[in-house]
Design an enzyme around this catalytic site. Structure first.
Site, PDB file in Angstrom:
ATOM      1  N   GLU A  63       0.838  -1.379  -0.061  1.00  0.00           N
ATOM      2  CA  GLU A  63      -0.012   0.176   0.044  1.00  0.00           C
ATOM      3  C   GLU A  63       0.792   1.216  -0.018  1.00  0.00           C
ATOM      4  OE1 GLU A  63      -3.029  -0.076   3.055  1.00  0.00           O
ATOM      5  OE2 GLU A  63      -4.078  -1.717   2.082  1.00  0.00           O
ATOM      6  N   GLU A 104      -5.275  -8.659   0.763  1.00  0.00           N
ATOM      7  CA  GLU A 104      -5.747  -8.335   2.074  1.00  0.00           C
ATOM      8  C   GLU A 104      -7.190  -8.116   1.841  1.00  0.00           C
ATOM      9  OE1 GLU A 104      -4.317  -5.003   4.258  1.00  0.00           O
ATOM     10  OE2 GLU A 104      -2.265  -5.534   4.073  1.00  0.00           O
TER      11      GLU A 104
HETATM   12  C1  FCB Z   1      -4.557  -1.935   5.327  1.00  0.00           C
HETATM   13  C2  FCB Z   1      -3.192  -2.296   6.022  1.00  0.00           C
HETATM   14  C3  FCB Z   1      -3.064  -3.180   7.011  1.00  0.00           C
HETATM   15  C4  FCB Z   1      -4.331  -3.056   7.967  1.00  0.00           C
HETATM   16  C5  FCB Z   1      -5.740  -3.253   7.199  1.00  0.00           C
HETATM   17  C6  FCB Z   1      -6.855  -2.935   7.956  1.00  0.00           C
HETATM   18  O1  FCB Z   1      -4.866  -0.758   4.807  1.00  0.00           O
HETATM   19  O2  FCB Z   1      -2.120  -2.689   5.020  1.00  0.00           O
HETATM   20  O3  FCB Z   1      -2.085  -3.045   7.938  1.00  0.00           O
HETATM   21  O4  FCB Z   1      -4.116  -1.959   8.803  1.00  0.00           O
HETATM   22  O5  FCB Z   1      -5.686  -1.822   6.343  1.00  0.00           O
END
Ligand code: FCB
Length: 455
Positions: A162, A356
């Site tokens: 990210e 994620e």
């Molecule tokens: C993302 C992050 C991770 C966590 C999630 C909820 O942006 O990469 O570390 O905080 O959100």
């Protein structure tokens, strides 16, 4: 009929170093910008102990093995391996990750290693951090050191997690470490992050020839609130700053021209153009990758007047309206399907892995000890189905990682936001698999049920 996920589809769980490890002063670890951010009172809690994974990693891997995941996404802390970011290598830090990787492999779990999940060595920040182009060289050396040591065993590498968050929340509005608030700095930091990605890829490949390499980009798909041309135009600007600014250069399209024109118009930099951009940078950033990692949580509606690409939805705790998680994020699985389709047609990555996806709900152990986190099951079910729909439509979705394996330190929102499949009692360190853990185990073993309706 639900989607059949193909054999070989990667089913994983994800975490990151600062959010789970603790062990802040262990074995020669250096200070990171998040240690400093916590020490200077910018967070409700620090990651000094977190989930104490630094000591409990064997127990954690045993729980992953029981869950049946085929992959574990984790990050290495740069400061464990090169404590000041540029000087001597700390063998003890490398050994920690070597043991972790060996234990994963013994359990049949593929390590997916992310090199940078935002925890820059403070000593590098003291020299300008991601605003200093030299940090790119230090990152590439760090990538080389880690891939030399682990490249024989780690076959999946992610350079950055990210970069939008690291650049914009860290250097643009300063709500994340290192806490700098300047829009031009966010663009500069973002560029150096992307350049370091592009340069790290060949470095890792030379140490780990069979490796699969990627970057994990976050996204905020957006939709205009109405057909009003002003809403539509603002939405386009939002998408430009928030999404296209990162996806376009990684896939060889350079920085989007409409957005750079806006930067000129708004005089983000004194003179027109992007002062950090040097000849050849865009080619390096576009170094081919084997997969695109996509972190997806929510999408947003944009209307005229909304700030360009800088929306930060602040958590409002457990009392959210239906349709929102406790982060205050709207639940929009359909936007995952359409965004995957968009990425496929716009950039055609060889594979897309959802690196994620998950939801914050604070449901804890009931009097019988069971954690009935049914809302999380519902969220995950909806999103796995949404990914399956994209797969059915021909998008090469190759894997899915739940964020997160464990409840952990949710950055500046502290320990109250719980994303885990496994409950963590922070007073004792005890782990309790939640109902979502048992549900995910069945999904991995048997596929999605025809229908999940729990609520
Ligand atoms: C993302 C992050 C991770 C966590 C999630 C909820 O942006 O990469 O570390 O905080 O959100």
């Amino acid at each position: 009929m639900g989607t059949e996920f193909p054999d070989g589809f990667t089913w994983g769980v994800a975490t990151s170093a600062y959010q789970i490890e603790g062990g802040r002063y262990q074995d020669g670890k250096g200070e990171s910008i998040w240690d400093r951010f916590a020490d200077t009172g910018r967070m409700p809690s620090s990651g000094d102990v977190a989930c104490d994974h630094f000591h409990r990693w064997r127990e954690d891997i045993a729980l992953m093995a029981e869950l049946g995941v085929t992959a574990y996404g984790f990050s290495t802390a740069w400061t464990r391996i090169i404590p000041d970011g540029y000087g001597d290598v700390n063998q003890a830090g490398l050994d920690f990750y070597g043991r972790l990787v060996d234990e994963l492999l013994r359990n049949g779990i593929a390590p997916w290693l992310t090199l940078y999940h935002w925890d820059l060595p403070q000593a590098l920040e003291d020299r300008g951090g991601w605003l200093n182009r030299e940090t790119v060289d230090h990152f590439v050396r760090y990538a080389d050191v880690v891939s030399r040591a682990l490249g024989d065993r780690v076959k999946h590498w992610i350079t950055h997690n990210e970069p939008w968050v690291a650049a914009h929340l860290g250097y643009g509005i300063g709500v994340f470490a290192p806490g700098i608030s300047d829009f031009g700095s966010a663009l500069t930091a973002g560029h150096h992050l992307l350049l370091s990605h592009g340069r790290a890829v060949p470095a890792i490949r030379s140490n780990s020839s069979a490796a699969q390499l990627g970057i994990a980009l976050d996204c905020r798909p957006s939709r205009p609130a109405s057909d009003d041309p002003e809403d539509v135009a603002t939405n386009r600007v939002h998408d430009g700053f928030r999404n296209r600014w990162f996806f376009d250069p990684v896939f060889g399209k350079g920085y989007p021209a409409d957005v750079t024109a806006l930067c000129d118009e708004r005089q983000v930099f004194k003179d027109a153009g992007l002062p950090f951009l040097r000849a050849g940078d865009l080619d390096e950033i576009a170094e081919p990758v084997d997969f695109l990692g996509l972190n997806y949580y929510t999408s947003v509606e944009i209307r005229a007047g909304d700030e360009d690409g800088m929306e930060v939805v602040l958590p409002a705790g457990p009392d959210q309206p239906a349709g929102y998680t406790e982060m205050g994020w709207e639940i929009t699985p359909e936007a995952l399907t359409s965004y995957l389709g968009h990425l496929h047609s716009e950039y055609a990555p060889a594979a897309i892995v959802i690196t994620e996806n998950g939801a914050s709900y604070s449901a804890g152990p009931a009097s019988d000890g069971v954690v009935r986190d049914l809302k999380r099951i519902d969220y995950l079910d909806d999103h796995i189905r949404a990914a399956g729909e994209a797969l059915d439509a021909g998008v090469p979705v190759a894997g899915y990682f739940v964020w997160s394996f464990l409840d952990n330190l949710e950055w500046v929102t502290g320990y109250g936001q719980r994303f885990g499949l496994v409950w963590v009692d922070y007073a004792t360190g005890q782990r309790i698999p939640k109902e979502s853990y048992h549900w995910y185990r069945r999904v991995i073993a048997e596929g999605l049920p025809d229908q999940t309706s729990l609520l």
